[in-house]
Design a protein around this motif. Structure first.
Motif: not given
Length: 457
Positions: A31-36, A55, A89, A91-92, A97, A101
Protein backbone atom coordinates in the motif's frame (compact mmCIF):
# COMPACT_ATOMS: atom_id res chain seq x y z
CA UNK A 1 -10.00 -30.55 25.99
CA UNK A 2 -8.47 -33.78 24.64
CA UNK A 3 -4.90 -33.79 23.43
CA UNK A 4 -6.02 -34.21 19.80
CA UNK A 5 -8.48 -31.33 19.78
CA UNK A 6 -6.17 -29.22 21.93
CA UNK A 7 -3.31 -29.76 19.50
CA UNK A 8 -5.55 -28.96 16.51
CA UNK A 9 -6.91 -25.82 18.15
CA UNK A 10 -3.54 -24.38 19.12
CA UNK A 11 -2.10 -25.25 15.70
CA UNK A 12 -4.88 -23.23 14.05
CA UNK A 13 -4.32 -20.34 16.45
CA UNK A 14 -0.56 -20.34 15.88
CA UNK A 15 -0.67 -20.61 12.09
CA UNK A 16 -3.57 -18.19 11.84
CA UNK A 17 -1.75 -15.49 13.79
CA UNK A 18 1.68 -15.95 12.21
CA UNK A 19 0.67 -16.34 8.56
CA UNK A 20 -1.87 -13.51 8.76
CA UNK A 21 0.75 -11.22 10.26
CA UNK A 22 3.17 -12.29 7.51
CA UNK A 23 0.66 -11.36 4.81
CA UNK A 24 -0.11 -8.09 6.59
CA UNK A 25 3.56 -7.19 6.15
CA UNK A 26 3.20 -7.61 2.38
CA UNK A 27 -0.10 -5.69 2.44
CA UNK A 28 1.17 -2.74 4.48
CA UNK A 29 4.32 -2.15 2.41
CA UNK A 30 2.49 -2.71 -0.90
CA UNK A 31 0.00 0.00 0.00
CA UNK A 32 2.80 2.42 0.84
CA UNK A 33 4.58 1.64 -2.42
CA UNK A 34 1.47 2.62 -4.36
CA UNK A 35 0.38 -0.91 -5.32
CA UNK A 36 -3.34 -1.62 -5.42
CA UNK A 37 -4.31 -4.52 -3.15
CA UNK A 38 -7.32 -6.38 -4.51
CA UNK A 39 -7.95 -8.68 -1.54
CA UNK A 40 -6.63 -9.24 1.98
CA UNK A 41 -7.92 -12.57 3.25
CA UNK A 42 -7.63 -14.08 6.70
CA UNK A 43 -7.95 -17.77 5.96
CA UNK A 44 -8.62 -19.65 2.73
CA UNK A 45 -11.63 -21.04 0.90
CA UNK A 46 -15.22 -19.80 1.03
CA UNK A 47 -15.67 -16.32 2.46
CA UNK A 48 -17.57 -16.22 5.75
CA UNK A 49 -17.47 -12.42 5.91
CA UNK A 50 -16.27 -9.77 3.48
CA UNK A 51 -16.26 -6.01 3.18
CA UNK A 52 -14.88 -3.69 0.53
CA UNK A 53 -13.01 -0.72 1.93
CA UNK A 54 -12.88 2.79 0.58
CA UNK A 55 -9.42 1.95 -0.78
CA UNK A 56 -10.97 -0.65 -3.08
CA UNK A 57 -9.50 -3.61 -1.16
CA UNK A 58 -11.79 -6.50 -0.33
CA UNK A 59 -11.27 -7.65 3.26
CA UNK A 60 -12.26 -11.27 3.82
CA UNK A 61 -12.50 -13.78 6.67
CA UNK A 62 -12.53 -17.23 5.05
CA UNK A 63 -13.58 -20.67 6.22
CA UNK A 64 -10.19 -22.41 6.47
CA UNK A 65 -8.21 -20.66 9.26
CA UNK A 66 -4.74 -21.72 8.15
CA UNK A 67 -3.22 -18.31 7.47
CA UNK A 68 -4.20 -15.88 4.75
CA UNK A 69 -3.09 -14.22 1.54
CA UNK A 70 -2.81 -10.88 -0.24
CA UNK A 71 -3.84 -10.46 -3.88
CA UNK A 72 -2.33 -7.46 -5.65
CA UNK A 73 -3.01 -5.86 -9.01
CA UNK A 74 -0.47 -7.55 -11.26
CA UNK A 75 -0.50 -8.03 -15.03
CA UNK A 76 1.64 -11.14 -14.78
CA UNK A 77 -0.56 -12.86 -12.18
CA UNK A 78 -4.08 -12.34 -13.48
CA UNK A 79 -6.02 -15.59 -13.90
CA UNK A 80 -8.53 -14.32 -16.44
CA UNK A 81 -11.24 -13.55 -13.90
CA UNK A 82 -10.05 -10.02 -13.14
CA UNK A 83 -9.74 -8.87 -16.76
CA UNK A 84 -7.04 -6.61 -18.11
CA UNK A 85 -5.51 -3.97 -15.87
CA UNK A 86 -7.16 -0.66 -16.77
CA UNK A 87 -4.76 1.79 -18.36
CA UNK A 88 -5.49 4.31 -15.61
CA UNK A 89 -4.24 1.83 -12.97
CA UNK A 90 -1.17 0.46 -14.71
CA UNK A 91 1.08 2.51 -12.44
CA UNK A 92 -0.52 0.71 -9.44
CA UNK A 93 0.27 -2.80 -10.72
CA UNK A 94 2.88 -4.74 -8.77
CA UNK A 95 4.84 -5.75 -11.86
CA UNK A 96 5.13 -2.08 -12.94
CA UNK A 97 6.96 -1.07 -9.75
CA UNK A 98 10.70 -0.56 -9.57
CA UNK A 99 12.75 -3.61 -8.59
CA UNK A 100 13.57 -1.99 -5.24
CA UNK A 101 9.88 -1.54 -4.42
CA UNK A 102 9.18 -5.14 -5.37
CA UNK A 103 12.04 -6.27 -3.14
CA UNK A 104 10.62 -4.20 -0.27
CA UNK A 105 7.11 -5.65 -0.71
CA UNK A 106 8.31 -9.26 -0.88
CA UNK A 107 10.78 -8.89 2.01
CA UNK A 108 8.10 -7.27 4.18
CA UNK A 109 6.46 -10.63 4.96
CA UNK A 110 9.49 -12.29 6.59
CA UNK A 111 10.43 -8.98 8.21
CA UNK A 112 6.94 -8.77 9.73
CA UNK A 113 7.44 -12.21 11.27
CA UNK A 114 10.78 -11.16 12.76
CA UNK A 115 9.20 -8.01 14.22
CA UNK A 116 6.33 -10.09 15.57
CA UNK A 117 8.86 -12.43 17.20
CA UNK A 118 10.48 -9.47 18.95
CA UNK A 119 7.07 -8.29 20.20
CA UNK A 120 6.10 -11.77 21.39
CA UNK A 121 9.41 -12.30 23.20
CA UNK A 122 9.11 -8.85 24.80
CA UNK A 123 5.64 -9.76 26.09
CA UNK A 124 6.92 -13.13 27.33
CA UNK A 125 9.79 -11.48 29.22
CA UNK A 126 7.51 -8.87 30.79
CA UNK A 127 4.89 -11.43 31.84
CA UNK A 128 7.59 -13.78 33.12
CA UNK A 129 8.16 -17.35 31.94
CA UNK A 130 8.15 -19.91 34.78
CA UNK A 131 11.06 -22.33 34.55
CA UNK A 132 13.61 -24.29 36.55
CA UNK A 133 16.92 -23.09 37.92
CA UNK A 134 19.91 -24.25 35.81
CA UNK A 135 21.24 -26.48 38.58
CA UNK A 136 22.90 -29.82 37.89
CA UNK A 137 21.38 -32.76 39.72
CA UNK A 138 23.83 -35.40 38.55
CA UNK A 139 27.01 -35.32 36.45
CA UNK A 140 28.43 -38.45 34.83
CA UNK A 141 30.58 -39.37 31.85
CA UNK A 142 31.92 -36.42 29.88
CA UNK A 143 30.33 -33.90 32.26
CA UNK A 144 32.02 -35.46 35.30
CA UNK A 145 35.34 -35.64 33.45
CA UNK A 146 35.09 -31.89 32.84
CA UNK A 147 34.74 -31.30 36.59
CA UNK A 148 31.01 -30.53 36.67
CA UNK A 149 29.32 -31.61 39.88
CA UNK A 150 25.88 -32.02 41.35
CA UNK A 151 24.72 -28.69 42.74
CA UNK A 152 26.62 -26.58 40.19
CA UNK A 153 24.55 -23.73 38.75
CA UNK A 154 25.22 -23.20 35.04
CA UNK A 155 25.78 -19.47 34.52
CA UNK A 156 26.76 -19.44 30.85
CA UNK A 157 27.53 -21.78 27.94
CA UNK A 158 30.00 -20.57 25.32
CA UNK A 159 29.43 -16.99 26.46
CA UNK A 160 25.62 -17.19 26.34
CA UNK A 161 23.93 -16.46 29.68
CA UNK A 162 21.71 -19.25 30.97
CA UNK A 163 19.33 -17.76 33.57
CA UNK A 164 17.09 -20.85 33.47
CA UNK A 165 17.43 -24.53 32.65
CA UNK A 166 15.74 -24.06 29.25
CA UNK A 167 18.51 -21.71 28.09
CA UNK A 168 21.17 -24.09 29.40
CA UNK A 169 19.49 -27.04 27.66
CA UNK A 170 19.29 -25.16 24.34
CA UNK A 171 22.90 -23.97 24.46
CA UNK A 172 24.33 -27.37 25.43
CA UNK A 173 22.21 -29.27 22.89
CA UNK A 174 23.32 -26.98 20.05
CA UNK A 175 26.96 -27.22 21.14
CA UNK A 176 26.71 -31.01 21.19
CA UNK A 177 25.65 -31.02 17.53
CA UNK A 178 28.90 -29.30 16.56
CA UNK A 179 30.98 -31.75 18.61
CA UNK A 180 33.53 -29.19 19.74
CA UNK A 181 34.81 -28.36 23.26
CA UNK A 182 32.69 -25.65 24.84
CA UNK A 183 33.28 -23.42 27.85
CA UNK A 184 30.76 -23.74 30.67
CA UNK A 185 30.73 -21.18 33.48
CA UNK A 186 29.33 -22.61 36.72
CA UNK A 187 28.76 -21.34 40.23
CA UNK A 188 29.54 -23.74 43.04
CA UNK A 189 27.49 -24.01 46.18
CA UNK A 190 29.76 -21.51 47.97
CA UNK A 191 29.21 -18.97 45.18
CA UNK A 192 32.65 -19.43 43.63
CA UNK A 193 32.46 -19.21 39.82
CA UNK A 194 34.59 -21.55 37.73
CA UNK A 195 34.99 -22.08 33.99
CA UNK A 196 35.01 -25.66 32.79
CA UNK A 197 35.87 -26.96 29.33
CA UNK A 198 33.29 -29.54 28.30
CA UNK A 199 34.93 -31.91 25.75
CA UNK A 200 31.99 -32.46 23.44
CA UNK A 201 34.38 -33.79 20.79
CA UNK A 202 34.40 -36.99 22.89
CA UNK A 203 30.70 -37.64 22.33
CA UNK A 204 30.11 -41.05 20.72
CA UNK A 205 29.42 -41.04 17.00
CA UNK A 206 25.76 -41.32 16.16
CA UNK A 207 24.45 -40.32 19.58
CA UNK A 208 20.74 -39.54 19.84
CA UNK A 209 20.56 -35.83 19.00
CA UNK A 210 17.23 -35.47 20.82
CA UNK A 211 18.88 -36.71 24.04
CA UNK A 212 22.09 -34.70 23.89
CA UNK A 213 22.22 -33.99 27.63
CA UNK A 214 22.02 -37.69 28.45
CA UNK A 215 24.93 -38.29 26.08
CA UNK A 216 26.89 -35.54 27.83
CA UNK A 217 26.05 -37.07 31.21
CA UNK A 218 24.01 -34.24 32.71
CA UNK A 219 20.75 -34.53 34.61
CA UNK A 220 18.91 -31.46 35.87
CA UNK A 221 18.22 -31.19 39.57
CA UNK A 222 14.45 -30.97 38.99
CA UNK A 223 14.50 -34.16 36.88
CA UNK A 224 15.83 -36.33 39.70
CA UNK A 225 13.03 -38.48 41.05
CA UNK A 226 12.44 -38.25 44.80
CA UNK A 227 13.42 -41.32 46.79
CA UNK A 228 9.83 -42.26 47.61
CA UNK A 229 8.74 -45.90 47.85
CA UNK A 230 6.05 -47.01 45.43
CA UNK A 231 4.90 -50.55 44.72
CA UNK A 232 6.43 -53.26 46.96
CA UNK A 233 6.87 -56.80 45.61
CA UNK A 234 5.41 -59.56 47.76
CA UNK A 235 7.92 -61.92 49.33
CA UNK A 236 10.86 -59.53 49.07
CA UNK A 237 12.95 -58.02 51.90
CA UNK A 238 10.92 -54.79 51.72
CA UNK A 239 7.55 -56.61 51.98
CA UNK A 240 6.00 -55.88 55.37
CA UNK A 241 8.91 -53.59 56.32
CA UNK A 242 8.60 -50.58 54.05
CA UNK A 243 5.34 -48.84 53.21
CA UNK A 244 4.25 -46.98 50.10
CA UNK A 245 5.06 -43.29 50.56
CA UNK A 246 8.15 -43.87 52.72
CA UNK A 247 10.95 -41.48 51.79
CA UNK A 248 14.36 -43.19 51.78
CA UNK A 249 16.95 -40.93 53.42
CA UNK A 250 19.93 -43.32 53.72
CA UNK A 251 21.06 -46.85 52.83
CA UNK A 252 23.68 -48.41 55.11
CA UNK A 253 24.57 -44.91 56.45
CA UNK A 254 25.07 -43.47 52.93
CA UNK A 255 22.73 -40.46 52.41
CA UNK A 256 20.11 -40.62 49.65
CA UNK A 257 18.55 -37.59 47.95
CA UNK A 258 17.08 -39.13 44.78
CA UNK A 259 15.72 -42.51 43.75
CA UNK A 260 18.50 -43.24 41.25
CA UNK A 261 21.02 -43.34 44.14
CA UNK A 262 19.32 -46.29 45.83
CA UNK A 263 20.16 -49.14 43.43
CA UNK A 264 23.98 -48.64 43.53
CA UNK A 265 23.93 -48.48 47.34
CA UNK A 266 21.78 -51.61 47.58
CA UNK A 267 24.16 -53.35 45.20
CA UNK A 268 27.14 -52.44 47.43
CA UNK A 269 25.22 -53.71 50.46
CA UNK A 270 24.43 -56.98 48.68
CA UNK A 271 28.05 -57.50 47.59
CA UNK A 272 29.17 -56.95 51.18
CA UNK A 273 26.67 -59.50 52.49
CA UNK A 274 24.60 -59.39 55.64
CA UNK A 275 21.86 -57.00 56.69
CA UNK A 276 22.02 -53.22 56.52
CA UNK A 277 20.00 -50.31 57.87
CA UNK A 278 17.65 -48.41 55.57
CA UNK A 279 16.59 -45.07 57.04
CA UNK A 280 13.21 -43.66 56.04
CA UNK A 281 10.82 -40.83 56.85
CA UNK A 282 7.25 -41.98 57.51
CA UNK A 283 4.45 -39.68 58.67
CA UNK A 284 6.98 -37.22 60.03
CA UNK A 285 8.96 -39.85 61.92
CA UNK A 286 12.48 -41.08 61.14
CA UNK A 287 12.87 -44.87 61.20
CA UNK A 288 15.88 -47.19 60.81
CA UNK A 289 14.80 -50.52 59.33
CA UNK A 290 17.03 -53.58 58.93
CA UNK A 291 16.95 -55.38 55.55
CA UNK A 292 19.11 -57.80 53.60
CA UNK A 293 19.17 -57.52 49.76
CA UNK A 294 18.42 -60.60 47.64
CA UNK A 295 19.71 -61.53 44.19
CA UNK A 296 16.65 -61.10 41.91
CA UNK A 297 15.81 -60.87 38.22
CA UNK A 298 15.28 -57.42 36.72
CA UNK A 299 12.59 -56.51 34.16
CA UNK A 300 15.24 -56.39 31.42
CA UNK A 301 16.17 -60.03 32.05
CA UNK A 302 19.35 -59.45 34.06
CA UNK A 303 19.84 -59.85 37.79
CA UNK A 304 20.91 -57.54 40.60
CA UNK A 305 20.81 -57.12 44.36
CA UNK A 306 17.39 -55.77 45.29
CA UNK A 307 15.16 -54.97 48.24
CA UNK A 308 11.99 -55.38 46.20
CA UNK A 309 10.33 -51.98 45.79
CA UNK A 310 9.82 -49.48 42.99
CA UNK A 311 9.55 -45.73 42.97
CA UNK A 312 6.32 -43.85 43.46
CA UNK A 313 4.95 -42.15 40.35
CA UNK A 314 6.12 -38.55 40.58
CA UNK A 315 5.47 -35.43 38.57
CA UNK A 316 7.98 -32.67 38.03
CA UNK A 317 8.32 -30.32 41.01
CA UNK A 318 7.01 -26.78 40.97
CA UNK A 319 9.02 -24.26 39.00
CA UNK A 320 11.71 -22.58 41.06
CA UNK A 321 12.82 -19.84 38.63
CA UNK A 322 11.20 -17.18 36.45
CA UNK A 323 12.65 -15.54 33.36
CA UNK A 324 11.37 -11.96 33.74
CA UNK A 325 12.63 -8.48 32.86
CA UNK A 326 11.20 -5.00 33.24
CA UNK A 327 9.57 -3.51 30.11
CA UNK A 328 12.63 -1.39 29.25
CA UNK A 329 15.25 -4.11 29.68
CA UNK A 330 13.02 -6.57 27.81
CA UNK A 331 13.31 -4.62 24.52
CA UNK A 332 17.02 -5.23 23.76
CA UNK A 333 16.75 -8.71 25.26
CA UNK A 334 13.91 -9.61 22.87
CA UNK A 335 15.87 -8.25 19.90
CA UNK A 336 18.97 -10.25 20.90
CA UNK A 337 16.97 -13.44 21.39
CA UNK A 338 15.26 -13.06 18.00
CA UNK A 339 18.64 -12.62 16.34
CA UNK A 340 20.02 -15.63 18.22
CA UNK A 341 17.12 -17.85 17.19
CA UNK A 342 17.39 -16.74 13.55
CA UNK A 343 21.12 -17.46 13.54
CA UNK A 344 20.58 -20.88 15.11
CA UNK A 345 17.98 -21.79 12.48
CA UNK A 346 20.30 -20.82 9.63
CA UNK A 347 23.09 -22.85 11.24
CA UNK A 348 20.76 -25.81 11.77
CA UNK A 349 19.86 -25.76 8.08
CA UNK A 350 23.58 -25.75 7.29
CA UNK A 351 24.14 -28.71 9.62
CA UNK A 352 21.34 -30.63 7.94
CA UNK A 353 22.75 -30.04 4.45
CA UNK A 354 26.26 -30.98 5.59
CA UNK A 355 25.00 -34.16 7.22
CA UNK A 356 26.11 -33.17 10.73
CA UNK A 357 22.57 -33.56 12.06
CA UNK A 358 19.80 -35.94 11.12
CA UNK A 359 17.12 -34.53 8.81
CA UNK A 360 14.65 -36.50 10.91
CA UNK A 361 15.38 -34.21 13.86
CA UNK A 362 15.50 -31.05 11.72
CA UNK A 363 12.34 -31.12 9.59
CA UNK A 364 9.01 -31.26 11.42
CA UNK A 365 5.52 -31.29 9.98
CA UNK A 366 2.10 -30.09 11.17
CA UNK A 367 1.62 -33.02 13.55
CA UNK A 368 4.79 -32.22 15.50
CA UNK A 369 4.00 -28.50 15.43
CA UNK A 370 0.47 -29.16 16.70
CA UNK A 371 1.75 -31.32 19.55
CA UNK A 372 4.34 -28.69 20.47
CA UNK A 373 1.72 -25.93 20.34
CA UNK A 374 -0.52 -27.84 22.74
CA UNK A 375 2.38 -28.62 25.08
CA UNK A 376 3.54 -25.01 25.20
CA UNK A 377 0.00 -23.70 25.64
CA UNK A 378 -0.48 -26.02 28.63
CA UNK A 379 2.54 -24.33 30.21
CA UNK A 380 0.77 -20.98 30.36
CA UNK A 381 0.65 -17.70 28.43
CA UNK A 382 4.37 -16.93 28.63
CA UNK A 383 5.39 -20.34 27.30
CA UNK A 384 2.90 -20.11 24.41
CA UNK A 385 4.19 -16.65 23.51
CA UNK A 386 7.69 -18.13 23.53
CA UNK A 387 6.52 -20.88 21.15
CA UNK A 388 4.80 -18.39 18.83
CA UNK A 389 7.98 -16.31 18.69
CA UNK A 390 10.13 -19.32 17.75
CA UNK A 391 7.60 -20.39 15.13
CA UNK A 392 7.45 -16.85 13.75
CA UNK A 393 11.23 -16.78 13.36
CA UNK A 394 11.08 -20.19 11.67
CA UNK A 395 8.43 -18.94 9.24
CA UNK A 396 10.56 -15.91 8.41
CA UNK A 397 13.69 -17.97 7.78
CA UNK A 398 11.81 -20.61 5.77
CA UNK A 399 10.34 -17.93 3.51
CA UNK A 400 13.76 -16.38 2.96
CA UNK A 401 15.22 -19.59 1.54
CA UNK A 402 16.08 -19.02 -2.15
CA UNK A 403 13.44 -21.46 -3.39
CA UNK A 404 11.11 -20.27 -6.17
CA UNK A 405 7.47 -19.89 -4.99
CA UNK A 406 8.79 -18.71 -1.59
CA UNK A 407 9.58 -15.06 -0.82
CA UNK A 408 13.28 -15.89 -0.93
CA UNK A 409 12.89 -17.22 -4.47
CA UNK A 410 11.26 -13.99 -5.64
CA UNK A 411 14.01 -12.00 -3.97
CA UNK A 412 16.54 -14.12 -5.84
CA UNK A 413 14.81 -13.27 -9.13
CA UNK A 414 14.90 -9.56 -8.32
CA UNK A 415 18.58 -9.68 -7.36
CA UNK A 416 19.32 -11.38 -10.69
CA UNK A 417 17.30 -8.65 -12.40
CA UNK A 418 19.44 -6.02 -10.69
CA UNK A 419 22.60 -7.84 -11.78
CA UNK A 420 21.70 -8.33 -15.47
CA UNK A 421 19.64 -5.20 -15.89
CA UNK A 422 16.41 -6.93 -17.01
CA UNK A 423 13.85 -9.41 -15.64
CA UNK A 424 14.36 -13.13 -16.20
CA UNK A 425 12.58 -14.61 -19.21
CA UNK A 426 9.24 -16.37 -18.90
CA UNK A 427 10.82 -19.78 -19.58
CA UNK A 428 13.40 -19.37 -16.81
CA UNK A 429 10.71 -18.12 -14.41
CA UNK A 430 8.44 -21.06 -15.22
CA UNK A 431 11.27 -23.56 -14.75
CA UNK A 432 12.06 -22.00 -11.39
CA UNK A 433 8.43 -22.23 -10.30
CA UNK A 434 8.23 -25.93 -11.19
CA UNK A 435 11.52 -26.59 -9.44
CA UNK A 436 10.34 -24.70 -6.36
CA UNK A 437 7.06 -26.62 -6.26
CA UNK A 438 8.98 -29.89 -6.48
CA UNK A 439 11.28 -28.88 -3.62
CA UNK A 440 8.36 -27.76 -1.44
CA UNK A 441 6.49 -30.98 -2.20
CA UNK A 442 9.58 -32.98 -1.24
CA UNK A 443 10.05 -31.07 2.02
CA UNK A 444 6.36 -31.45 2.83
CA UNK A 445 6.52 -35.19 2.24
CA UNK A 446 9.65 -35.46 4.40
CA UNK A 447 7.97 -33.48 7.18
CA UNK A 448 4.92 -35.77 7.17
CA UNK A 449 7.17 -38.84 7.06
CA UNK A 450 9.13 -37.60 10.10
CA UNK A 451 5.89 -36.86 11.96
CA UNK A 452 4.52 -40.33 11.32
CA UNK A 453 7.87 -41.93 12.23
CA UNK A 454 7.85 -40.08 15.57
CA UNK A 455 4.31 -41.22 16.28
CA UNK A 456 5.11 -44.84 15.44
CA UNK A 457 8.32 -44.89 17.45
Amino acid sequence: MSEFFGSLWWLLVALGVLVTFHEFGHFWVARRCGVKVLRFSVGFGRALWSRRGKDGTEYVVAAIPLGGYVSMLDESRLDGREGDVPAAELDRAFNRQSVWKRIAIVAAGPLANLLLAVALLWAMLVIGRPDYAPVIGKAEGIAAQAGLQAGDRIRAVDGRDTPTWSEALMALSVAALDGKPVQVLVARGDGDEQARSLPLDRLPAGFDESRALQAIGLTARHELMPAVVGRIAEGTPAWGVLAEGDRITAVDAAPVSSFDQIAPLVNVLGERGGPGMVEVERDGERLALEMTPVWRAKPDGGKSWQLGFGNAAATLPAHDAVLRLNPIAAVPAAVRETGYQARQLFEMIGRAFSGRVSVQNTVSGPIAIAQAANAYASGGTAWFLNFLALLSVSLAILNLLPIPVLDGGHLLYYLIELAIGRPLGDRAMAFGQYLGLALIAGLTGLAFYNDILRLVS
